[in-house]
Design a protein around this motif. Sequence first.
Motif, PDB file in Angstrom:
ATOM      1  N   THR A  26       0.874  -1.173   0.000  1.00  0.00           N
ATOM      2  CA  THR A  26       0.000   0.000   0.000  1.00  0.00           C
ATOM      3  C   THR A  26       0.909   1.221   0.000  1.00  0.00           C
ATOM      4  N   LEU A  45      -3.129   9.490 -10.600  1.00  0.00           N
ATOM      5  CA  LEU A  45      -2.588   8.179 -10.271  1.00  0.00           C
ATOM      6  C   LEU A  45      -2.663   7.263 -11.488  1.00  0.00           C
ATOM      7  N   ILE A  48      -5.300   0.799 -12.984  1.00  0.00           N
ATOM      8  CA  ILE A  48      -5.153  -0.603 -12.575  1.00  0.00           C
ATOM      9  C   ILE A  48      -4.503  -1.365 -13.733  1.00  0.00           C
ATOM     10  N   SER A  72       7.763   5.852  -7.026  1.00  0.00           N
ATOM     11  CA  SER A  72       7.411   4.514  -6.571  1.00  0.00           C
ATOM     12  C   SER A  72       8.499   3.924  -5.681  1.00  0.00           C
ATOM     13  N   VAL A  78      -0.155  -2.193 -10.427  1.00  0.00           N
ATOM     14  CA  VAL A  78      -1.253  -1.551  -9.694  1.00  0.00           C
ATOM     15  C   VAL A  78      -2.475  -2.481  -9.711  1.00  0.00           C
ATOM     16  N   GLU A  80      -5.151  -1.680  -7.261  1.00  0.00           N
ATOM     17  CA  GLU A  80      -6.255  -0.885  -6.737  1.00  0.00           C
ATOM     18  C   GLU A  80      -5.819   0.568  -6.626  1.00  0.00           C
ATOM     19  N   ARG A  81      -6.765   1.475  -6.936  1.00  0.00           N
ATOM     20  CA  ARG A  81      -6.547   2.916  -6.791  1.00  0.00           C
ATOM     21  C   ARG A  81      -7.557   3.424  -5.767  1.00  0.00           C
ATOM     22  N   ASN A  82      -7.178   4.386  -4.967  1.00  0.00           N
ATOM     23  CA  ASN A  82      -8.089   4.943  -3.976  1.00  0.00           C
ATOM     24  C   ASN A  82      -8.921   6.039  -4.641  1.00  0.00           C
ATOM     25  N   LEU A 103      -2.442   3.890  -3.589  1.00  0.00           N
ATOM     26  CA  LEU A 103      -2.448   2.717  -4.470  1.00  0.00           C
ATOM     27  C   LEU A 103      -2.185   1.451  -3.683  1.00  0.00           C
ATOM     28  N   LYS A 104      -2.678   0.341  -4.238  1.00  0.00           N
ATOM     29  CA  LYS A 104      -2.254  -0.985  -3.783  1.00  0.00           C
ATOM     30  C   LYS A 104      -1.591  -1.644  -4.992  1.00  0.00           C
ATOM     31  N   VAL A 105      -0.433  -2.242  -4.731  1.00  0.00           N
ATOM     32  CA  VAL A 105       0.410  -2.787  -5.790  1.00  0.00           C
ATOM     33  C   VAL A 105       0.778  -4.228  -5.452  1.00  0.00           C
TER      34      VAL A 105
END
Length: 128
Positions: A26, A45, A48, A72, A78, A80-82, A103-105
């Motif tokens: 995250t 951002l 996905i 980064s 990627v 998920e994006r918030n 982001l979740k990567v």
Amino acid sequence: MTLEYPDDLKYLDSHEYVRLEGEIATIGISAFAVDQLGDIVFLELPEIGDAMVKGESFGTVESVKAVEDLKSPVVGTVIERNLAMIEAPEQLAEDPYGEGWLLKVRLHDLDVEETLSADEYRQLVEGE
């Protein structure tokens, strides 16, 4: 105002943080960065599925004072994006380490050796 730097995070000297949970990272920006930027008005951002390359820009954060590249801390994709932060970036100031993640990567490489601990980051920013 006392800024917090949670110990479970790793930090970049460019003020991004990463929280590792297995092969998921995250990513967000530190309370220090949010404080320095002031009123945040826009957030760009990646999509996905986009690749993240350690040390390279993955987007921008724009405030009334400046536009800053986001770097980064990891290599991955990627997942998920918030969207809440994209739609209302001013909310980053309220909870940068919780609801204010970016982001979740999914990691391709678990190496985060070039990051700083909370204590090292605190020394960096409080010495500025």
